[in-house]
Design an enzyme around this catalytic site. Structure first.
Site, mmCIF file in Angstrom:
data_model
loop_
_atom_site.group_PDB
_atom_site.id
_atom_site.type_symbol
_atom_site.label_atom_id
_atom_site.label_comp_id
_atom_site.label_asym_id
_atom_site.label_seq_id
_atom_site.Cartn_x
_atom_site.Cartn_y
_atom_site.Cartn_z
ATOM 1 N N ARG A 1 10.573 7.226 -1.874
ATOM 2 C CA ARG A 1 12.085 7.189 -2.285
ATOM 3 C C ARG A 1 12.271 7.030 -3.781
ATOM 4 O O ARG A 1 13.245 6.978 -4.348
ATOM 5 C CB ARG A 1 12.854 6.354 -1.302
ATOM 6 C CG ARG A 1 13.118 6.870 0.006
ATOM 7 C CD ARG A 1 13.541 5.877 0.959
ATOM 8 N NE ARG A 1 12.276 5.023 1.501
ATOM 9 C CZ ARG A 1 12.309 3.918 2.382
ATOM 10 N NH1 ARG A 1 13.718 3.728 2.992
ATOM 11 N NH2 ARG A 1 11.476 3.270 2.743
ATOM 12 N N ALA B 1 0.805 -1.244 0.043
ATOM 13 C CA ALA B 1 0.093 0.028 0.040
ATOM 14 C C ALA B 1 0.809 1.267 -0.132
ATOM 15 O O ALA B 1 0.295 2.447 -0.178
ATOM 16 C CB ALA B 1 -0.988 -0.109 1.214
ATOM 17 N N LYS C 1 4.863 2.240 -6.102
ATOM 18 C CA LYS C 1 6.144 1.536 -6.034
ATOM 19 C C LYS C 1 6.182 0.293 -6.697
ATOM 20 O O LYS C 1 6.938 -0.062 -7.465
ATOM 21 C CB LYS C 1 6.739 1.550 -4.548
ATOM 22 C CG LYS C 1 8.114 0.883 -4.725
ATOM 23 C CD LYS C 1 8.926 1.066 -3.465
ATOM 24 C CE LYS C 1 8.512 0.622 -2.126
ATOM 25 N NZ LYS C 1 9.394 0.492 -0.939
ATOM 26 N N ASN D 1 13.836 0.330 -2.282
ATOM 27 C CA ASN D 1 13.185 1.349 -1.892
ATOM 28 C C ASN D 1 13.341 2.757 -2.867
ATOM 29 O O ASN D 1 12.476 3.572 -2.784
ATOM 30 C CB ASN D 1 13.672 1.830 -0.600
ATOM 31 C CG ASN D 1 13.463 0.920 0.699
ATOM 32 O OD1 ASN D 1 12.023 0.349 0.474
ATOM 33 N ND2 ASN D 1 14.337 0.701 1.523
#
Ligand code: UD1
Ligand code: CA
Length: 461
Positions: free
Chosen positions: A17, A12, A24, A231
């Site tokens: 980043r 979620a 993402k 990330n």
């Protein structure tokens, strides 16, 4: 193994980043959204159910996962941390017996065997929580594993909340856990968001469980490559490299030659038979490649089937097409979706084919466009042949029956049918169908004026 866990995938988060508008978990690794790799793992394991927590870009994520039948989605409205994410599945999971395996949408390199080991440890140790850890030379960005004097896990400290001494710990939390469900939700009800990031950390439940003398086990993975969390885009690139190496190694071990493998990208769903050669710059997605086929440098193949002994010459693009045995394509050819080529067909340089069938032995050797056509056996399409298939509104079909010879620089204004073994004279624009064995010729009559050029130049001196 008797443990049949429910599987929960956390997906979620926004992934700040990544600096991206795309959620993402939808960033691609080897041509697939990263969450697919996690779901492929989940579906390869014995499991009681698969659930995905979505939130940021939830609809897009859900859409991207639609091929995974049976997966259920839970929405985390506001991204308040990984503990809060897990809680989004509480109503469902609490009704279930047993254990839950929690995977992270951004940890995509885990091997099936490693997770099986984690589940085994969890079972044999009769643990309430088993978590994956590993040692990293540079642990920056990860939660650190805190152990007591006896070496037992006593908690996890997030990077943002850790002291300078804790930052020196090199054992990190991979974000992959197996929990006994009832204990997990009990512990989740006892944590707060009193930390530097103001988030509800799933990692905080470890300390709660330890405090309550429940068994927590750290399963240390020797290969830290597996636990890489994506990330940012640097990690994305690292993960893609690792996966690329694994896939390439798999094919090489199966008898595939890869020349310049570090520049060859093959997705995890492509099947390649033995004695295939792929050269540098090859990008291959969801395709099947039959034995002894050669894919020359810088070619892209996607959603296609290539039978045996096919030759794809340099710089060609093959999309959603089927190519028969011993057929040659390229260099610099483009097969667009719906192209079906038979045996020993030849598609030469700078030829574009769209939604067309070429029967065995048919040829288009140079500089052509063939769209919405059916090209019969052994037809020869001369250089510069074009099907005029589109009138600005509709697409029309061209049928060229077997054995036709089409002279260079001809066009066919579709729809029409050329009967078998017909000849089309070079430079003809064909506007009407013709019966078999015809000669079709449509040229402006040539005018030749001897000496004209010389006189013209002289008069203009
Ligand atoms: C997390 C762990 C950290 C661990 C690391 C391993 C926590 C608090 N920290 O940190 O200890 O070392 O993973 O990779 O768990 N997500 C949600 N909802 C949210 C927040 C996150 O679904 O509200 C999802 C994300 O989409 C992602 C996963 O949870 O798939 C992990 O979140 P992320 O923000 O990447 O956590 P890390 O900071 O990497
Ligand atoms: Ca992460």
């Amino acid at each position: 193994m008797s443990l049949l866990p429910h599987i929960l995938v956390l997906a979620a988060g926004k992934g700040k980043r990544m600096r991206s508008e795309l959620p993402k978990v939808l960033h691609e690794v080897l041509f697939q959204p990263m969450i697919h790799h996690v779901l492929d793992l989940a579906y390869s394991l014995p499991q009681a159910s698969v659930s995905i927590i979505v939130g940021h870009g939830g609809e897009e994520v859900q859409e991207a996962c639609r091929d995974y039948s049976g997966a259920q989605f839970f929405e985390q409205r506001e991204q308040r941390g990984t503990a809060d994410a897990v809680k989004s599945s509480q109503i469902f999971l609490q009704k279930q017996q047993g254990h839950v395996l929690i995977l992270s949408g951004d940890v995509i390199l885990l091997r099936k065997s490693s997770i099986e080991m984690l589940l085994k440890t969890h079972e044999t140790e009769k643990a309430v929580c088993s978590l994956v850890t590993t040692h990293l030379e540079n642990p920056t960005g990860y939660g650190r594993v805190l152990r007591d004097a006896k070496g037992s896990v006593r908690g996890i400290r997030e990077e943002a909340d850790s002291s300078s001494l804790e930052k020196k710990i090199t054992e990190i939390n991979a974000g992959i856990y197996c929990f006994e469900i009832a204990s997990l939700f009990d512990a989740l009800s006892k944590i707060s968001n009193q930390n530097r990031q103001g988030e509800f950390y799933l990692t905080d439940v470890i300390e709660v469980l330890v405090r309550e003398n429940k068994k927590v086990v750290g399963a240390v993975f020797a290969d830290s490559e597996e636990t890489l969390g994506i990330n940012d885009r640097v990690a994305l690139s690292q993960a893609e490299r690792v996966l690329q190496k694994r896939v390439n190694q798999f094919h090489m071990e199966n008898g595939v030659t890869l020349r310049g493998g570090e520049n060859i990208w093959i997705d995890t769903r492509t099947e390649i038979e033995a004695d295939v050669t792929i050269e540098t710059g090859g990008r291959i997605q969801r395709s099947k490649i039959g034995k002894k086929t050669v894919v020359e440098a810088n070619s892209r193949i996607q959603f296609s089937t290539l039978h045996s002994g096919v030759k794809i010459k340099q710089g060609s693009v093959i999309e959603e097409s089927v190519i028969g045995d011993k057929t040659t394509v390229g260099p610099y050819a483009h097969l667009r979706p719906g192209s079906v080529l038979g045996v020993e067909v030849k598609i030469g340089n700078f030829v574009e084919v769209k939604k067309s069938v070429f029967k065995d032995g048919a040829k288009a050797s140079h500089l052509s466009y063939i769209g919405d056509a059916e090209i019969g056996k052994a037809v020869n399409l001369g250089c510069g042949f074009i099907t005029c298939n589109y009138d600005g509104v509709n697409k029309h079909k061209t049928i060229i029956e077997e054995g036709c010879f089409i002279g260079s620089d001809s066009q066919i204004i579709a729809p029409l049918t050329l009967g078998a073994r017909s000849y089309v004279a070079s430079g003809t624009t064909v506007t009407k169908s013709a019966p078999p064995e015809s000669l079709v010729m449509a040229r402006v009559k040539q005018i030749t004026k001897p000496g004209y050029a010389k006189r013209f130049l002289k008069n203009n001196e």
